[in-house]
Design an enzyme around this catalytic site. Structure first.
Site, PDB file in Angstrom:
ATOM      1  N   GLY A   1      43.349  39.914  44.441  1.00  0.00           N
ATOM      2  CA  GLY A   1      42.890  38.655  43.858  1.00  0.00           C
ATOM      3  C   GLY A   1      41.513  38.192  44.323  1.00  0.00           C
TER       4      GLY A   1
ATOM      5  CD1 TRP B   1      36.590  41.389  42.413  1.00  0.00           C
ATOM      6  CD2 TRP B   1      36.424  41.889  40.240  1.00  0.00           C
ATOM      7  NE1 TRP B   1      35.866  42.553  42.299  1.00  0.00           N
ATOM      8  CE2 TRP B   1      35.747  42.885  40.990  1.00  0.00           C
ATOM      9  CE3 TRP B   1      36.459  42.004  38.852  1.00  0.00           C
ATOM     10  CZ2 TRP B   1      35.097  43.976  40.381  1.00  0.00           C
ATOM     11  CZ3 TRP B   1      35.823  43.086  38.234  1.00  0.00           C
ATOM     12  CH2 TRP B   1      35.147  44.059  38.988  1.00  0.00           C
TER      13      TRP B   1
ATOM     14  CG  ASP C   1      51.365  49.981  32.965  1.00  0.00           C
ATOM     15  OD1 ASP C   1      50.181  49.972  32.563  1.00  0.00           O
ATOM     16  OD2 ASP C   1      51.967  51.010  33.318  1.00  0.00           O
TER      17      ASP C   1
ATOM     18  CG  ASP D   1      37.763  46.270  40.742  1.00  0.00           C
ATOM     19  OD1 ASP D   1      37.055  47.273  40.595  1.00  0.00           O
ATOM     20  OD2 ASP D   1      37.969  45.739  41.853  1.00  0.00           O
TER      21      ASP D   1
ATOM     22  CG  ASP E   1      47.200  44.735  40.048  1.00  0.00           C
ATOM     23  OD1 ASP E   1      45.962  44.857  40.185  1.00  0.00           O
ATOM     24  OD2 ASP E   1      48.016  45.588  40.475  1.00  0.00           O
TER      25      ASP E   1
ATOM     26  CE  LYS F   1      37.691  50.265  40.348  1.00  0.00           C
ATOM     27  NZ  LYS F   1      37.592  49.848  41.737  1.00  0.00           N
TER      28      LYS F   1
END
Ligand SMILES: C[S@@+](CC[C@H](N)C(=O)[O-])C[C@H]1O[C@@H](n2cnc3c(N)ncnc32)[C@H](O)[C@@H]1O
Length: 214
Positions: A62, A64, A109, A132, A90, A170
């Site tokens: 957490g 970000w 997911d 990310d 997440d 990312k």
């Protein structure tokens, strides 16, 4: 004193981000990657304004979200949005944030039907989408395929990105990075790639930054 090797120096530098995160109260050193990306590309400015709705994929633990939260709290109270929202997703649980009822976190997911149909789609559109996401690595050919599938999935979610919105994703440097840059170019007025100083030099990780979604 024996000369220190390159790896040693790099590790120490990386550790300094870890220590800084501890000192400054962030959940992980990942915070500085987002701070550095924002410093360069002003991703939290959409048509000159702070975004109202942000989606953070692969958000645990957490850090970000903490960066966004701190930026939001810099806005003088009377000017803060009533309908501000951050959604963090997440596979693992994200510890709650104090006094921040506008942060919603989900343990799911990103490939699940529930994620899109029950969490993302009902929100209609986001000003900023962050990813990310980092798949668990097994050390064989599946890693590359998993990573590519993840980036493609995030791109699919741009159907929930507002016009003029921004995205940060990312990925790991490979030939696929160039493919992605080519494919996404027509969808953003500005498309860049960046390896923030807080990202370990030994990692192939980099971030694709898309600004001003068309
Ligand atoms: C590098 S961490 C993210 C750090 C985060 N940005 C922060 O600031 O704390 C990557 C995250 O991606 C998550 N992840 C990997 N595969 C996922 C998936 N299929 N769906 C949801 N989250 C996933 C992992 O559980 C992990 O927490």
């Amino acid at each position: 004193m024996a000369k220190k090797g390159k790896t040693w120096i790099k590790t120490q530098l990386s550790d300094s981000w870890y220590k800084k995160a501890k000192r400054e109260g962030y959940r992980s050193r990942a915070a500085y990657k987002l701070i550095q990306i924002d410093l360069k590309y002003k991703i939290f400015k959409v048509k000159g304004k702070f975004p109202k709705k942000i989606l953070d994929l692969g958000a645990a633990p957490g850090a970000w979200i903490e960066v966004i939260l701190r930026k939001y709290l810099e806005i003088p109270a009377p000017k803060r949005y009533r309908n501000f929202k951050i959604i963090g997703i997440d596979l693992t649980t994200i510890r709650p944030f104090e006094n921040a009822q506008f942060i919603e976190t989900h343990r799911t997911d990103i490939f699940s039907e529930k994620c899109e149909k029950e969490i993302i789609q009902p929100e209609k559109l986001f000003d900023v989408i962050l990813s990310d996401l980092a798949p668990k690595t097994s050390g064989d050919f599946r890693d590359v395929a998993n990573q590519e599938a993840m980036v493609e999935k995030v791109f699919e979610f741009t159907k929930y990105l507002k016009k003029h919105g921004n995205i940060v994703v990312k990925m790991f440097q490979s030939e696929f990075t160039n493919e992605i840059m080519k494919k996404w170019k027509m969808h953003f007025r500005i498309l860049k790639r960046m390896k923030p100083p807080a990202s370990r030099e030994s990692s192939r990780e980099l971030y694709i930054i898309g600004l001003n979604f068309i």
